[in-house]
Design a protein around this motif. Structure first.
Motif, PDB file in Angstrom:
ATOM      1  N   TYR A 122      92.718 160.002  -5.006  1.00 57.06           N
ATOM      2  CA  TYR A 122      93.967 160.605  -4.298  1.00 57.06           C
ATOM      3  C   TYR A 122      93.739 162.074  -4.036  1.00 57.06           C
ATOM      4  O   TYR A 122      94.079 162.390  -2.829  1.00 57.06           O
TER       5      TYR A 122
ATOM      6  N   GLN B 143      98.059 153.528  -8.059  1.00 53.60           N
ATOM      7  CA  GLN B 143      97.001 153.750  -8.657  1.00 53.60           C
ATOM      8  C   GLN B 143      96.544 152.545  -9.219  1.00 53.60           C
ATOM      9  O   GLN B 143      97.388 151.598  -9.966  1.00 53.60           O
TER      10      GLN B 143
ATOM     11  N   TYR C 221      91.264 153.007  -7.791  1.00 51.96           N
ATOM     12  CA  TYR C 221      91.813 154.123  -7.012  1.00 51.96           C
ATOM     13  C   TYR C 221      92.622 154.775  -7.953  1.00 51.96           C
ATOM     14  O   TYR C 221      93.684 154.618  -8.344  1.00 51.96           O
ATOM     15  N   LEU C 222      92.083 156.203  -8.469  1.00 52.29           N
ATOM     16  CA  LEU C 222      92.576 156.913  -9.594  1.00 52.29           C
ATOM     17  C   LEU C 222      92.879 158.532  -9.096  1.00 52.29           C
ATOM     18  O   LEU C 222      92.629 158.516  -7.729  1.00 52.29           O
TER      19      LEU C 222
ATOM     20  N   HIS D 165     103.964 157.272  -8.756  1.00 49.35           N
ATOM     21  CA  HIS D 165     103.456 156.028  -8.687  1.00 49.35           C
ATOM     22  C   HIS D 165     104.282 154.694  -8.528  1.00 49.35           C
ATOM     23  O   HIS D 165     105.228 154.684  -9.277  1.00 49.35           O
TER      24      HIS D 165
END
Length: 359
Positions: free
Chosen positions: A69, A15, A64-65, A83
């Motif tokens: 996803y 992330q 990209y959060l 993560h």
């Protein structure tokens, strides 16, 4: 094998928001925001070793959060994610703990998969390593271990992430590593395949530390030429595979090591990069990565293997659903059944990262 019947933990995702948090690639992201240029032109202008590693810069210039996803993971019943750190910068000896705190604050678990564990960034060879570990633990109760960027390749045309070779073997690194053992934390080993003997020596020295081999050691050039000379012809690629196979067997003899069948679609392996927005067909990928998965099953067994999508890094080659299908098909083709798939896609990650099942 139909994925619908599985309960999945994606044990390796990233992330980031390079526009609001400090990353090594934040300047690149800001450049694209304030001085827009066609992504195709930017790709052509980037250094070759960067192009070969990422396949395309699109993912690195945008956030990209969790919602991103969720969109990418459609078709895969992901319950939880792990993560893994990604190039967080900042000043001060405990600055990297801010990434753990930031990830823990993201909106996971509402209409997105839960956050199951966090792997932070830290270097056992650095001053203040113990204090940084404690800062990570304070930042989130889901902190489970660290990854240190030690991947280094002798081919100077291939992107390295460490300043030199042998980072895992220095006395400062080895002495600092004891702090992980004292705290019951794990170590994510992301290396290129020629570094596997270093991981084996580390596992032998610290049998009480769980070492998680990332991406089956990224045998760069296995499917095509990268860098200046790596994987230049079928004979060289065959030699690369045999060395990887033997070194992975030696590592598998260390009972404190588990391995991620992840990152096998990274462009640096030599995969042809399809047209942007498309994905390599699953059968083609199964044919390529099947021998790696089969050997990993023989060496580690399903109880020491775990799956991760490595998204968004693998996105230039595949989709998350296709990535999972490739591994499931490769496991099945090697004689694995539903129990093995459940172990690889959930069970091992639950044990290694101490992830509790959802209520």
């Amino acid at each position: 094998m139909d994925l619908a019947g599985l309960r999945v933990i994606d044990a390796h995702i990233h992330q980031w928001d390079p526009l609001t948090t400090p990353r090594d690639f934040s300047n690149l992201a800001r450049l694209f925001k304030y001085l827009p240029v066609p992504i195709g032109l930017a790709t052509r202008l980037a250094p070759r070793r960067d192009r070969e590693f990422v396949g395309g810069p699109t993912a690195y210039v945008h956030p990209y959060l969790p919602a991103d996803y969720r969109t990418d993971a459609v078709g895969v019943p992901v319950e939880s994610i792990v993560h893994v750190e990604v190039e967080w910068t900042g000043s001060g000896p405990t600055a990297k703990a801010d990434e753990t705190r930031w990830v823990a604050s993201l909106p996971f678990g509402v209409d997105t998969p839960r956050l199951g564990a966090v792997i932070g960034s830290a270097d056992p060879a650095a001053d203040g390593f113990a204090a940084l570990l404690d800062a990570h633990r304070t930042a989130s109760p889901l902190f489970r271990g660290i990854r240190t960027m030690v991947a280094h390749h002798p081919d100077t045309g291939i992107r390295s992430f460490a300043g030199g070779a042998g980072a895992l073997t220095t006395s400062r690194f080895l002495d600092g590593f004891a702090e992980l053992a004292e705290r019951g934390l794990s170590f994510e080993a992301w290396v290129y395949s020629h570094q596997l003997p270093e991981v084996t020596a580390l596992a032998e020295r610290y049998p009480e530390v769980t070492i998680v081999l990332n991406h089956l050691a990224t045998p760069a050039g296995l499917y095509g030429k990268v860098g200046k000379h790596t994987g230049a012809n079928p004979g060289e690629r065959r030699k690369l595979f045999l060395s990887w196979r033997d070194d992975l067997s030696a590592l598998g003899a260390m009972p404190n090591v588990v391995a991620k069948v992840s990152g096998l679609m990274m462009p640096i392996l030599g995969h042809p990069v399809p047209k942007r927005g498309s994905s390599t067909p699953v059968p083609e990928l199964v044919e390529r990565v099947g021998p790696l998965v089969a050997h990993a099953m023989d060496v580690f067994g399903p109880e020491r293997l775990l799956w991760g999508s490595n998204f968004p890094v693998d996105r230039p080659i595949t989709r998350i659903a296709d990535s999972a299908q490739v591994i499931a098909d490769a496991v099945t083709a090697h004689g694995g059944g539903p129990v093995d798939l459940a172990q690889i896609f959930r069970g091992t990650a639950e044990r290694v990262y101490r992830i509790e099942a959802p209520e």
